[in-house]
Enzyme design. Sequence first.
Site, mmCIF file in Angstrom:
data_model
loop_
_atom_site.group_PDB
_atom_site.id
_atom_site.type_symbol
_atom_site.label_atom_id
_atom_site.label_comp_id
_atom_site.label_asym_id
_atom_site.label_seq_id
_atom_site.Cartn_x
_atom_site.Cartn_y
_atom_site.Cartn_z
ATOM 1 N N ASP A 158 0.845 -1.202 0.000
ATOM 2 C CA ASP A 158 0.000 0.000 0.000
ATOM 3 C C ASP A 158 0.875 1.243 0.000
ATOM 4 O OD1 ASP A 158 -1.838 2.169 0.932
ATOM 5 O OD2 ASP A 158 -3.256 0.499 1.071
ATOM 6 N N PHE A 208 -6.963 -4.269 -4.780
ATOM 7 C CA PHE A 208 -7.884 -3.224 -4.308
ATOM 8 C C PHE A 208 -7.364 -1.821 -4.631
ATOM 9 C CE2 PHE A 208 -8.559 -6.620 -1.098
ATOM 10 C CZ PHE A 208 -9.942 -6.679 -1.038
ATOM 11 N N SER A 242 -10.536 6.149 -5.047
ATOM 12 C CA SER A 242 -11.892 5.578 -5.019
ATOM 13 C C SER A 242 -13.030 6.584 -4.850
ATOM 14 C CB SER A 242 -11.973 4.550 -3.882
ATOM 15 O OG SER A 242 -11.927 5.211 -2.630
ATOM 16 N N THR A 248 -16.092 -2.036 -9.570
ATOM 17 C CA THR A 248 -17.281 -1.345 -9.065
ATOM 18 C C THR A 248 -18.463 -1.466 -10.024
ATOM 19 O OG1 THR A 248 -18.125 0.875 -8.626
ATOM 20 C CG2 THR A 248 -16.270 0.751 -10.095
ATOM 21 N N ASP A 249 -19.672 -1.278 -9.471
ATOM 22 C CA ASP A 249 -20.873 -1.254 -10.323
ATOM 23 C C ASP A 249 -20.946 0.019 -11.159
ATOM 24 O OD1 ASP A 249 -21.453 0.569 -8.279
ATOM 25 O OD2 ASP A 249 -23.361 -0.351 -7.706
ATOM 26 N N GLU A 250 -20.149 1.049 -10.781
ATOM 27 C CA GLU A 250 -20.264 2.341 -11.472
ATOM 28 C C GLU A 250 -19.835 2.272 -12.929
ATOM 29 O OE1 GLU A 250 -19.099 5.845 -9.468
ATOM 30 O OE2 GLU A 250 -19.720 5.116 -7.516
ATOM 31 N N TYR A 278 -13.715 8.840 -12.177
ATOM 32 C CA TYR A 278 -13.437 7.638 -11.367
ATOM 33 C C TYR A 278 -13.919 6.386 -12.087
ATOM 34 C CZ TYR A 278 -14.460 3.928 -8.025
ATOM 35 O OH TYR A 278 -14.562 2.702 -7.413
ATOM 36 N N LYS A 283 -11.859 3.143 -13.637
ATOM 37 C CA LYS A 283 -12.074 1.747 -13.221
ATOM 38 C C LYS A 283 -12.467 0.896 -14.434
ATOM 39 C CE LYS A 283 -11.958 0.086 -9.638
ATOM 40 N NZ LYS A 283 -10.840 -0.524 -8.844
ATOM 41 N N ARG A 332 -23.873 16.919 -7.329
ATOM 42 C CA ARG A 332 -22.593 16.459 -7.898
ATOM 43 C C ARG A 332 -22.715 16.524 -9.427
ATOM 44 N NH1 ARG A 332 -21.061 10.362 -6.282
ATOM 45 N NH2 ARG A 332 -19.966 11.343 -4.556
ATOM 46 N N GLY A 359 -22.760 15.446 -13.104
ATOM 47 C CA GLY A 359 -22.853 14.117 -13.733
ATOM 48 C C GLY A 359 -23.320 13.031 -12.779
HETATM 49 P P1 NAD Z 1 -9.988 3.371 -0.315
HETATM 50 O O1 NAD Z 1 -9.869 4.670 -1.036
HETATM 51 O O2 NAD Z 1 -10.542 3.354 1.051
HETATM 52 O O3 NAD Z 1 -8.544 2.656 -0.237
HETATM 53 C C1 NAD Z 1 -7.669 2.616 -1.318
HETATM 54 C C2 NAD Z 1 -6.323 2.104 -0.816
HETATM 55 O O4 NAD Z 1 -5.433 2.015 -1.932
HETATM 56 C C3 NAD Z 1 -5.651 3.020 0.213
HETATM 57 O O5 NAD Z 1 -5.122 2.270 1.275
HETATM 58 C C4 NAD Z 1 -4.540 3.694 -0.583
HETATM 59 O O6 NAD Z 1 -3.432 4.068 0.226
HETATM 60 C C5 NAD Z 1 -4.187 2.614 -1.573
HETATM 61 N N1 NAD Z 1 -3.569 3.136 -2.794
HETATM 62 C C6 NAD Z 1 -3.998 4.176 -3.560
HETATM 63 N N2 NAD Z 1 -3.155 4.359 -4.586
HETATM 64 C C7 NAD Z 1 -2.199 3.412 -4.489
HETATM 65 C C8 NAD Z 1 -1.058 3.083 -5.269
HETATM 66 N N3 NAD Z 1 -0.739 3.793 -6.364
HETATM 67 N N4 NAD Z 1 -0.305 2.037 -4.897
HETATM 68 C C9 NAD Z 1 -0.592 1.323 -3.777
HETATM 69 N N5 NAD Z 1 -1.654 1.601 -2.991
HETATM 70 C C10 NAD Z 1 -2.441 2.632 -3.352
HETATM 71 O O7 NAD Z 1 -10.811 2.445 -1.285
HETATM 72 P P2 NAD Z 1 -11.908 1.306 -0.942
HETATM 73 O O8 NAD Z 1 -13.212 1.956 -0.742
HETATM 74 O O9 NAD Z 1 -11.350 0.416 0.084
HETATM 75 O O10 NAD Z 1 -11.962 0.550 -2.344
HETATM 76 C C11 NAD Z 1 -11.047 -0.503 -2.631
HETATM 77 C C12 NAD Z 1 -11.306 -0.998 -4.039
HETATM 78 O O11 NAD Z 1 -12.653 -1.446 -4.146
HETATM 79 C C13 NAD Z 1 -11.123 0.073 -5.121
HETATM 80 O O12 NAD Z 1 -10.521 -0.518 -6.228
HETATM 81 C C14 NAD Z 1 -12.548 0.511 -5.433
HETATM 82 O O13 NAD Z 1 -12.642 0.959 -6.766
HETATM 83 C C15 NAD Z 1 -13.303 -0.780 -5.214
HETATM 84 N N6 NAD Z 1 -14.723 -0.634 -4.817
HETATM 85 C C16 NAD Z 1 -15.069 0.178 -3.766
HETATM 86 C C17 NAD Z 1 -16.406 0.245 -3.368
HETATM 87 C C18 NAD Z 1 -16.847 1.114 -2.208
HETATM 88 O O14 NAD Z 1 -18.043 1.266 -1.991
HETATM 89 N N7 NAD Z 1 -15.933 1.659 -1.417
HETATM 90 C C19 NAD Z 1 -17.382 -0.488 -4.065
HETATM 91 C C20 NAD Z 1 -16.980 -1.291 -5.134
HETATM 92 C C21 NAD Z 1 -15.648 -1.372 -5.496
HETATM 93 O O1 DAU Z 2 -21.078 2.041 -6.311
HETATM 94 C C1 DAU Z 2 -19.800 1.701 -5.855
HETATM 95 C C2 DAU Z 2 -19.042 2.966 -5.562
HETATM 96 O O2 DAU Z 2 -19.599 3.507 -4.382
HETATM 97 C C3 DAU Z 2 -17.538 2.745 -5.385
HETATM 98 O O3 DAU Z 2 -16.995 2.282 -6.586
HETATM 99 C C4 DAU Z 2 -16.852 4.052 -4.983
HETATM 100 O O4 DAU Z 2 -15.486 3.802 -4.710
HETATM 101 C C5 DAU Z 2 -17.517 4.569 -3.736
HETATM 102 O O5 DAU Z 2 -16.960 5.836 -3.400
HETATM 103 C C6 DAU Z 2 -19.028 4.708 -3.941
HETATM 104 O O6 DAU Z 2 -19.329 5.779 -4.875
HETATM 105 P P1 DAU Z 2 -20.584 6.763 -4.637
HETATM 106 O O7 DAU Z 2 -20.335 8.016 -5.374
HETATM 107 O O8 DAU Z 2 -21.870 6.072 -4.868
HETATM 108 O O9 DAU Z 2 -20.429 6.963 -3.028
HETATM 109 P P2 DAU Z 2 -20.507 8.272 -2.111
HETATM 110 O O10 DAU Z 2 -20.487 7.781 -0.707
HETATM 111 O O11 DAU Z 2 -19.535 9.322 -2.507
HETATM 112 O O12 DAU Z 2 -21.965 8.836 -2.420
HETATM 113 C C7 DAU Z 2 -23.112 8.029 -2.249
HETATM 114 C C8 DAU Z 2 -24.320 8.860 -2.655
HETATM 115 O O13 DAU Z 2 -24.480 9.934 -1.712
HETATM 116 C C9 DAU Z 2 -24.176 9.508 -4.011
HETATM 117 O O14 DAU Z 2 -25.446 9.510 -4.649
HETATM 118 C C10 DAU Z 2 -23.751 10.940 -3.695
HETATM 119 C C11 DAU Z 2 -24.425 11.214 -2.368
HETATM 120 N N1 DAU Z 2 -23.717 12.142 -1.462
HETATM 121 C C12 DAU Z 2 -22.397 11.893 -1.184
HETATM 122 C C13 DAU Z 2 -21.691 12.743 -0.367
HETATM 123 C C14 DAU Z 2 -20.229 12.495 -0.076
HETATM 124 C C15 DAU Z 2 -24.390 13.219 -0.885
HETATM 125 O O15 DAU Z 2 -25.602 13.419 -1.119
HETATM 126 N N2 DAU Z 2 -23.681 14.049 -0.068
HETATM 127 C C16 DAU Z 2 -22.357 13.878 0.210
HETATM 128 O O16 DAU Z 2 -21.775 14.719 0.950
#
Ligand code: NAD
Ligand code: DAU
Length: 356
Positions: A34, A82, A86, A135-137, A161, A165, A293, A295
């Site tokens: 990491d 991972f 993100s 991700t589903d995005e 983002y 991905k 936000r 888009g």
């Molecule tokens: P996060 O942002 O919490 O963590 C990302 C980690 O990657 C951090 O520890 C960071 O230090 C490390 N990192 C970033 N750039 C790096 C690099 N160049 N080399 C090595 N390490 C690096 O992310 P998360 O929410 O834990 O998501 C993890 C994975 O799952 C991502 O690929 C994300 O796209 C995917 N994902 C996340 C969600 C969600 O809801 N959070 C949903 C679906 C998929």
């Molecule tokens: O769907 C999977 C994705 O979910 C992952 O791939 C991403 O890494 C993760 O960040 C997440 O993306 P979202 O954009 O869906 O998550 P976020 O928590 O940023 O926002 C969730 C919803 O809430 C979205 O519709 C935007 C809204 N939101 C978010 C923030 C931060 C608000 O209304 N207010 C806020 O301040």
Amino acid sequence: MEDLILVTGGAGFIGSNFILQWIPSESSRLLNLDKLTYAGNLNNLSAVAGHPRYRFEPGDIVDRKCLRGLFQHQQPRAIVHFAAESHVDRSIHGPDDFIHTNVNGTFNLLEETRAYWTGLAEADRTRFRFLHVSTDEVYGSLGPDDPAFSETTPYAPNSPYSASKAASDHLVRAYHHTYGLPVVTTNCSNNYGPCQFPEKLIPLMILNACAGKPLPVYGDGENVRDWLYVEDHCRALRTVLADGRVGETYNIGGRSERKNLEIVGDICRLLDELHPNDSGASYSRLVTFVKDRPGHDRRYAMDTRKIERELRWQPQETFESGLRKTVSWYLEHQDWVHDVTSGSYRQWMAKNYAQR
Ligand code: NAD
Ligand code: DAU
């Protein structure tokens, strides 16, 4: 080849939950690579820090020399990838890091993996796996009555983002198709749970409410996400790593579609119960509609029948039980909260919410 898995990005939210689940549940050793960006936090991993089967290695997935050295010396049997930038809002403010890590980093990781894998003995080559966590995005946005995303839904990413991905998913797919690299890709919906960095909706709302700050709901608050408790995601990943078919993709989701406004309301109700205001007023008075936000995808929903049918995975947590656990975790981990909400976090909050 060693009985070792290499995890990239294991100090982040999902990666750290994965490691905390892996160490007591599995027998293989685990190496966590990491870069420790703002989102990486070794405090998440204090429970396994001294464990004989766990090791942390600071490093960047873009750095091919670092990757080559790790492969040569550690000889992993699998990679769980991972590491990524993100957060959608950060990708809107500054996409460069997303291309650098998510696209170039994944490409470099694939190239070094290919070189290592090519040199393995035949049986090890067959056994090796590259699990790409996505991700589903990547599928874009759904209308209110559209069927959920399936594994065959065409890609239509809408944010920097999700585009980065999607690019990484395509590269992973191509490395299987062209070189035979044994990859499996998972596309998961929104995770929530312990150790999520408080830039994301659920932890941000919990911490803002506790601090008496506005709860910034983007647009009309009617956007829908499909929420999955992080430990269920980690179980799904272990299942896919063990039994997923090479070259396949698996959608993972919670069958828990919720509007953002409903979620914020649920969090306020839980806080009213678990951490009532001195004044007795509900936290819901803090809800504030702010500029949307750019888009902003309207709705995500996942069709998870493939992983349920083939691999017998299903979520164990309901949204209600998972959210209660999550709110309690943040209330009980004030030291963790204090550590992550330092100077750079405050700068991000000022930057993202100033214009809203
Ligand atoms: P996060 O942002 O919490 O963590 C990302 C980690 O990657 C951090 O520890 C960071 O230090 C490390 N990192 C970033 N750039 C790096 C690099 N160049 N080399 C090595 N390490 C690096 O992310 P998360 O929410 O834990 O998501 C993890 C994975 O799952 C991502 O690929 C994300 O796209 C995917 N994902 C996340 C969600 C969600 O809801 N959070 C949903 C679906 C998929
Ligand atoms: O769907 C999977 C994705 O979910 C992952 O791939 C991403 O890494 C993760 O960040 C997440 O993306 P979202 O954009 O869906 O998550 P976020 O928590 O940023 O926002 C969730 C919803 O809430 C979205 O519709 C935007 C809204 N939101 C978010 C923030 C931060 C608000 O209304 N207010 C806020 O301040």
